[in-house]
Design an enzyme around this catalytic site. Structure first.
Site, PDB file in Angstrom:
ATOM      1  CG  LEU A  15    -111.482  -0.580  53.248  1.00 34.41           C
ATOM      2  CD1 LEU A  15    -112.689  -1.295  52.665  1.00 34.41           C
ATOM      3  CD2 LEU A  15    -110.692   0.119  52.152  1.00 34.41           C
ATOM      4  CG  HIS A  66     -97.441  -6.321  56.954  1.00 27.57           C
ATOM      5  ND1 HIS A  66     -96.861  -6.895  58.062  1.00 27.57           N
ATOM      6  CD2 HIS A  66     -98.476  -5.585  57.416  1.00 27.57           C
ATOM      7  CE1 HIS A  66     -97.528  -6.509  59.146  1.00 27.57           C
ATOM      8  NE2 HIS A  66     -98.505  -5.721  58.772  1.00 27.57           N
ATOM      9  CG  ASP A  84    -100.203  -2.500  55.538  1.00 26.72           C
ATOM     10  OD1 ASP A  84    -101.292  -2.185  56.084  1.00 26.72           O
ATOM     11  OD2 ASP A  84     -99.123  -2.507  56.155  1.00 26.72           O
TER      12      ASP A  84
END
Ligand SMILES: [Zn+2]
Length: 470
Positions: free
Chosen positions: A74, A242, A315
């Site tokens: 963010l 990931h 992600d």
């Protein structure tokens, strides 16, 4: 008790005519929301709308517990030109998310209780619950451990140096030993930087053809193998971010059958795109870990289907436009994900053969023969499974934006976090109309099937007919 920031209007909402899906059941019915909670759920019939209630049409849609993203950048503090907690939470809401774990690779990094508190405070007004992940090491420099206990006291559950792996095995061992007594989970970005050797894409036939320095699958797998050995030694739980290679899937499969306390996530882009997408040298396809081979994509899809992988996480990595216009080997890695994740994964995993109409030559790997999984199964990877990993399923005190009760189930008394997804709606991704402050989506101009129609967060309609309400 609701805190001072709990400023939702909290009127009554009737979600009408959808197929309700949670971890255990699937049925047709309505959901009535009142004062931030589910007040009633009908089964095979409809509820009467109370006077003054807002009626949300869910006809043809699936109504599920809100989505939970374990992995979003963010960018606040320090990277507000690319994203803020507010803009990122609006993107999240449009993507059907009611909770997001904010990654700590900010400037400064989330490596102290003070910075964590700042981000949690920003999250109080957000359009989704904002949880933070703490860094494992101060400044993510891989040298000294952060004060994990202080951060854990604020409710921080996941710790990671994401963007970078912890290179020093001895330090990672100490971090795991320390974490095991605190009820927290360390999450690794698996990348041995010596093996990765500064590569900008996957090492393979495409990197050779394009003349771009590649990073081998082994860079990911070596650190994963090391960490699995450390989990075996310490008994501390770990989450793997990931994962992207067939070899990584094999390692996690073996670790789980051995009973090690590990969980793992994959991203929508590693489910949908192969390294052939890099052929045009467009930095929008530069991401870390890099897009892998078609056989890796198929292995990752299979890993989800067989339950080796626990969650799909975005992600989401916004970058200011000028950064992503640099040459491929100078541009930063990362792509947007929050607004497109569910539709992209739905297309890759539930679409059926030829749905995409492509042959994979453009890097978009077509859905396989037959549906790999049903939409309710897919929603588990987006909602209740990640909610448990992040500890967001538990009801929390309603301070600092903390809501809890994420991931369902859909029953009276539960917190009203709902996603209404229309699997038959088609839409074209318009990068200029996204809520994110950045534009680096690899799906710009692409037609996706499946769209989030409404999102209800803590009893507030934050998305109505695919439009953010604030
Ligand atoms: Zn990462």
């Amino acid at each position: 008790m609701p805190g001072p920031e709990f400023s939702n209007k909290l009127g009554e909402i009737l979600v009408r005519g959808g197929t309700l899906v949670d971890e255990t059941v699937e049925w047709r019915g309505d959901v009535l929301v009142s004062e931030g909670r589910i007040a009633a759920v009908s089964r095979d019939d409809s509820l009467d709308a109370p006077k003054g209630a807002l009626v949300l049409d869910a006809g043809g849609c699936v109504v599920s517990p809100g989505l939970v993203d374990l992995h979003a950048h963010l960018r606040e503090p320090g990277g507000e030109i690319a994203e803020t907690v507010e803009s990122g939470s609006r993107a999240a809401a449009l993507g059907g998310y009611t909770a997001v774990v904010a990654m700590p690779n900010t400037e400064p990094a989330i490596d102290s209780a003070a910075v964590a508190r700042d981000v949690l405070t920003l999250g109080e007004k957000a359009l989704a619950e904002i949880a933070v992940a703490g860094a494992i090491t101060i400044g993510r420099r891989g040298e000294r451990l952060v004060p994990m206990a202080e951060l854990a006291e604020l409710g921080v559950r996941l710790f990671t140096d994401d963007g970078r792996g912890v290179q020093n095995g001895g330090l990672m061992r100490r971090a795991l030993e320390y974490a095991s007594g605190l009820g927290i989970v360390l999450a690794e970005h698996c990348e041995d930087i010596a093996l990765a050797a500064g590569g900008h894409m996957n090492e393979g036939p495409w990197s050779s053809r394009l003349g771009i320095a590649g990073q081998p699958a082994l860079a990911e797998e070596m650190m994963l193998a090391r960490d699995l050995a450390l989990v075996r030694l310490t008994g501390a739980p770990m989450h793997f971010l990931h994962l992207s290679t067939a070899g990584s899937l094999a390692l996690v499969r073996a670790a789980k059958s051995e009973g090690l306390p590990v969980t793992a996530e994959v991203t929508p882009h590693h489910l949908a795109l192969s390294d052939a997408a890099v052929a045009g040298y467009d930095p929008v396809y530069k991401v870390n870990p890099p897009l892998r081979s078609v056989s890796d994509v198929k292995a990752v899809r299979e890993g989800l289907r067989e339950g080796v992988i626990d969650a799909i996480a975005t992600d989401h990595a916004p970058h200011a436009p000028e950064r992503k216009e640099e040459p491929f080997d100078e541009a930063p890695a990362g792509m947007l994900g929050l607004e497109t994740a569910l539709a992209v994964a739905y297309g890759a995993l539930c679409g059926g053969p030829g749905r995409d109409g492509g042959d994979g030559a453009d890097g978009f790997v077509p859905a396989g023969d037959g549906a790999a999984m049903s939409l309710p199964e897919l929603l588990g990877f987006f909602s209740w499974r990640p909610a448990r990993i992040a500890g967001l399923d538990r009801e929390g005190p309603l301070d600092r934006g903390r809501r809890g009760g994420q991931g369902g189930p859909l029953r009276p008394g539960a917190a009203a976090h709902l996603t209404v997804f229309d699997p038959s709606a088609e839409w074209v991704v318009d990068a200029t109309r996204q809520a994110s402050r950045s534009r680096n989506t690899p799906y710009a101009g692409r037609r996706l099937k499946g769209q989030v129609r409404h999102t209800v967060f803590a009893g507030e309609v934050v998305v109505l007919d695919a439009e953010a309400q604030r």
